[in-house]
Scaffold this motif. Structure first.
Motif, short mmCIF file in Angstrom:
data_model
loop_
_atom_site.label_atom_id
_atom_site.label_comp_id
_atom_site.label_asym_id
_atom_site.label_seq_id
_atom_site.Cartn_x
_atom_site.Cartn_y
_atom_site.Cartn_z
N LYS A 132 0.84 -1.20 0.00
CA LYS A 132 0.00 0.00 0.00
C LYS A 132 0.88 1.25 0.00
CE LYS A 132 -3.60 2.40 2.61
NZ LYS A 132 -2.83 3.63 2.90
N GLN A 133 1.88 1.27 0.84
CA GLN A 133 2.77 2.43 0.88
C GLN A 133 3.54 2.58 -0.43
OE1 GLN A 133 5.25 2.05 4.36
NE2 GLN A 133 3.57 2.47 5.79
N TYR A 134 3.92 1.47 -1.04
CA TYR A 134 4.65 1.54 -2.31
C TYR A 134 3.78 2.15 -3.40
CZ TYR A 134 7.59 0.15 -6.25
OH TYR A 134 8.38 0.16 -7.38
N HIS A 135 2.52 1.77 -3.45
CA HIS A 135 1.62 2.37 -4.44
C HIS A 135 1.42 3.86 -4.17
CE1 HIS A 135 0.68 -1.19 -6.72
NE2 HIS A 135 0.39 -1.87 -5.61
N THR A 136 1.43 4.24 -2.90
CA THR A 136 1.35 5.66 -2.57
C THR A 136 2.57 6.41 -3.09
OG1 THR A 136 0.04 5.21 -0.58
CG2 THR A 136 1.19 7.32 -0.67
N LEU A 137 3.75 5.80 -3.02
CA LEU A 137 4.96 6.42 -3.56
C LEU A 137 4.90 6.56 -5.08
CD1 LEU A 137 7.80 4.79 -1.41
CD2 LEU A 137 6.85 7.10 -1.22
N ILE A 138 4.31 5.58 -5.74
CA ILE A 138 4.13 5.68 -7.19
C ILE A 138 3.26 6.91 -7.52
CG2 ILE A 138 3.12 4.57 -9.22
CD1 ILE A 138 3.82 1.86 -7.94
N GLU A 139 2.20 7.07 -6.74
CA GLU A 139 1.32 8.22 -6.94
C GLU A 139 2.04 9.52 -6.61
OE1 GLU A 139 -1.96 7.33 -4.43
OE2 GLU A 139 -2.79 5.78 -5.76
N GLN A 140 2.84 9.51 -5.53
CA GLN A 140 3.57 10.71 -5.14
C GLN A 140 4.54 11.14 -6.25
OE1 GLN A 140 5.46 10.64 -1.25
NE2 GLN A 140 7.12 11.93 -1.98
N LYS A 141 5.20 10.18 -6.85
CA LYS A 141 6.12 10.50 -7.94
C LYS A 141 5.38 11.22 -9.07
CE LYS A 141 9.50 8.29 -11.08
NZ LYS A 141 8.87 8.53 -12.40
N ALA A 142 4.22 10.71 -9.43
CA ALA A 142 3.44 11.33 -10.50
C ALA A 142 2.99 12.74 -10.11
CB ALA A 142 2.23 10.46 -10.83
N HIS A 143 2.56 12.91 -8.86
CA HIS A 143 2.12 14.24 -8.40
C HIS A 143 3.28 15.23 -8.41
CE1 HIS A 143 -1.76 12.70 -7.43
NE2 HIS A 143 -1.39 12.03 -6.34
N ASN A 149 9.19 18.42 -10.40
CA ASN A 149 10.35 17.69 -9.88
C ASN A 149 10.70 16.56 -10.84
OD1 ASN A 149 12.25 16.14 -8.50
ND2 ASN A 149 11.32 16.50 -6.50
N THR A 150 11.78 16.73 -11.56
CA THR A 150 12.22 15.74 -12.55
C THR A 150 13.38 14.90 -12.03
OG1 THR A 150 13.71 17.35 -13.57
CG2 THR A 150 11.48 17.21 -14.46
N GLN A 151 13.62 14.95 -10.71
CA GLN A 151 14.77 14.26 -10.14
C GLN A 151 14.36 13.09 -9.26
OE1 GLN A 151 18.07 16.96 -8.84
NE2 GLN A 151 16.55 18.58 -9.14
N LEU A 152 13.31 12.40 -9.67
CA LEU A 152 12.75 11.30 -8.88
C LEU A 152 13.04 9.97 -9.55
CD1 LEU A 152 9.30 12.98 -8.21
CD2 LEU A 152 11.17 12.75 -6.56
N GLU A 153 13.29 8.95 -8.71
CA GLU A 153 13.59 7.62 -9.22
C GLU A 153 12.87 6.59 -8.35
OE1 GLU A 153 17.53 4.73 -9.85
OE2 GLU A 153 17.78 6.85 -9.32
N LEU A 154 11.99 5.80 -8.97
CA LEU A 154 11.27 4.77 -8.24
C LEU A 154 12.16 3.55 -8.06
CD1 LEU A 154 8.36 4.55 -7.10
CD2 LEU A 154 7.78 3.25 -9.17
N LEU A 155 12.19 3.00 -6.85
CA LEU A 155 13.03 1.84 -6.53
C LEU A 155 12.15 0.65 -6.22
CD1 LEU A 155 15.49 3.63 -4.05
CD2 LEU A 155 15.70 3.45 -6.54
N ASP A 156 12.32 -0.46 -6.95
CA ASP A 156 11.60 -1.67 -6.60
C ASP A 156 12.32 -2.38 -5.44
OD1 ASP A 156 13.80 -3.02 -7.70
OD2 ASP A 156 12.76 -3.53 -9.56
N ARG A 168 13.69 -4.65 5.27
CA ARG A 168 12.37 -4.22 5.74
C ARG A 168 11.47 -3.68 4.63
NH1 ARG A 168 12.13 -0.39 10.78
NH2 ARG A 168 10.00 -1.22 10.74
N TYR A 169 12.05 -3.28 3.50
CA TYR A 169 11.30 -2.44 2.57
C TYR A 169 10.94 -3.16 1.27
CZ TYR A 169 13.49 0.71 5.88
OH TYR A 169 13.92 1.30 7.04
N VAL A 170 9.74 -2.86 0.77
CA VAL A 170 9.29 -3.44 -0.49
C VAL A 170 9.61 -2.53 -1.67
CG1 VAL A 170 7.45 -4.69 0.69
CG2 VAL A 170 6.95 -2.46 -0.35
N GLY A 171 10.02 -1.32 -1.39
CA GLY A 171 10.35 -0.37 -2.45
C GLY A 171 10.62 0.99 -1.87
N GLY A 172 10.89 1.96 -2.75
CA GLY A 172 11.18 3.30 -2.29
C GLY A 172 11.11 4.32 -3.41
N LEU A 173 11.20 5.58 -3.04
CA LEU A 173 11.24 6.69 -3.99
C LEU A 173 12.43 7.55 -3.65
CD1 LEU A 173 9.91 8.28 -6.33
CD2 LEU A 173 8.60 9.54 -4.59
N LEU A 174 13.37 7.62 -4.57
CA LEU A 174 14.59 8.40 -4.38
C LEU A 174 14.39 9.79 -4.96
CD1 LEU A 174 17.61 8.91 -3.82
CD2 LEU A 174 18.12 7.60 -5.90
#
Length: 426
Positions: A132-143, A149-156, A168-174
């Motif tokens: 759930k949190q990972y999908h929120t990060l996907i949405e945050q990147k798009a927002h 902000n063109t300096q974002l990188e999604l991490l699986d 501990r983590y399923v993914g992240g947003l750099l």
């Protein structure tokens, strides 16, 4: 004399001479109440614009949250842009969204212009503990990309393990436009820049009263300042008596931090190889980073009402070891607590108490960057352009239900609810 708390930051602060106490009556264009980031940013922007500025600090520069926080340059606000769009409309969102990433850039400019030695490192990761949190990060990147902000990188899950030595983590947003600093050294460097530009700073000068009028008079324990304008920037450490109306609209909350002993260089580098800072996506989030001298600094937890916990180690170290079990047995050299100021909306509160008395407060955990934006906005106001400041000032500044007596239990109940949601991943 009120000195800095016994923190890692105070122990590793750059050499600095204390500023004098105010013991006389002085005059100026702008008097600023508070020597944290809001006051320092405001003062520096204003002295650069040619204003005669006096800054009053009740203790030492950076005594409060500005000298005790996690040191992370986190963009946006405590309520992100999608919530702002839904709650306040697209016109307001466009204006606030255009400023979301400005605070961190102001900090980088200050560091460069004034050669401030504060261990600045670029890049920060938001980490997800569940899908759930990972999908929120996907949405945050798009927002965030919609607002520039063109300096974002999604991490699986594989990529996030490359950046953080934790399972501990399923993914992240750099966010490459984020970063981290030694917060007290940034504050001290900004204060020195103010002094170099002709501003006057007084420490150990707590304000006891502000007499509204033209000019306004700011009265301290041993002196006073007459000023054309006053900026109230005490935030969580202003107290209830100087401007009681501001206290009704906000609540101090405590957060706790520990810092380990210096780690072997290879061990420190193995934890976060590219030296990013990290925060998780929980409602009551944890945050951490490696310091300039290879310590792990780890913080988290919220104590509503700003009460000091009896044992910070018992609160934070289990979280640290859950994240990095390879550090079992590590010694904790420093532990401390500090207060940030929470608002009911989780949005910062900017406004006017009178035509010549302004306030900025209540960053709700996003103060490092937003305070620096605030200083720029107040300098724009005094130079005749209030449009960006007023985008914040028009937001409703709601008081907490039940006043000070009931705001703590009500907010703590809400926090307990979100903690359960975090644990269940719903």
């Amino acid at each position: 004399m009120t000195e800095h708390v016994n923190s890692y930051y105070a122990a590793s602060a750059n050499p600095h001479a204390p500023y004098p106490q105010l013991t006389e009556s002085v005059q100026c264009d702008v008097c600023i109440v508070g020597g944290g980031y809001t006051g320092l940013s405001s003062a520096l922007h204003l002295v650069e614009a040619g204003y005669d500025v006096v800054l009053l600090e009740s203790a030492r520069i950076g005594f409060g949250a500005s000298g005790r926080n996690g040191g992370q340059l986190v963009n946006s606000y405590s309520r992100d842009i999608d919530v702002i769009e839904q709650r306040y409309g697209m016109d307001t969102a466009k204006m606030l969204g255009s400023m979301m990433f400005e605070g961190a850039e102001i900090i980088r400019q200050r560091i460069k212009r004034y050669a401030i030695d504060c261990d600045y490192k670029p890049g920060g990761i938001f980490v997800a503990l569940n899908n759930k949190q990972y999908h929120t990060l996907i949405e945050q990147k798009a927002h965030w990309e919609r607002y520039g902000n063109t300096q974002l990188e999604l991490l699986d899950s594989d990529r996030v393990r490359e950046e953080i030595a934790s399972d501990r983590y399923v993914g992240g947003l750099l966010d490459h436009s984020g970063g981290h600093i030694h917060p007290l050294n940034l504050a001290l460097g900004e204060a020195e820049a103010i002094r170099m530009q002709g501003g006057r700073i007084f420490e150990q000068s707590p304000v006891v009263k502000i007499k509204h009028g033209t000019p306004a008079t700011v009265i301290t324990e041993k002196g006073q300042v007459q000023a054309k304008y006053v900026i109230v920037a005490g935030n969580a450490y202003l107290g209830n008596k100087v401007e009681p109306e501001l206290a009704r609209r906000s609540m101090p909350c405590g957060t706790q931090i520990v810092t380990t002993e210096p780690l072997q260089a290879d061990v420190a580098a193995s934890l976060i190889p590219k030296d990013y800072c990290v925060e998780d996506c929980n409602y009551l989030l944890d945050y951490y980073r490696v310091t300039g001298d290879n310590r792990l600094l780890y913080g988290g937890g919220v104590v509503y009402g700003a009460r000091d916990p009896d044992d910070i180690d018992n609160l934070i170290v289990p979280k640290l070891l859950k994240t990095f079990p390879q550090l079992k047995g590590v010694k904790i050299d420093y532990r401390w607590t500090g207060n940030f100021l929470l608002t009911l909306s989780r949005m910062p509160q900017f406004g006017r108490l009178e035509n010549n008395i302004y306030y900025m407060q209540g960053y709700s955990g996003h103060g490092v960057t937003c305070t620096h934006l605030a200083g720029k906005l107040i300098s724009e106001v005094l130079r005749g352009d209030a449009e960006r400041f007023d985008a914040f000032a028009k937001l409703p500044h709601l008081p907490f239900f039940g006043g000070r007596n009931l705001q703590i239990p009500f907010t703590a109940i809400g926090a307990a609810y979100y903690t359960i949601r975090d644990r269940l991943g719903v």
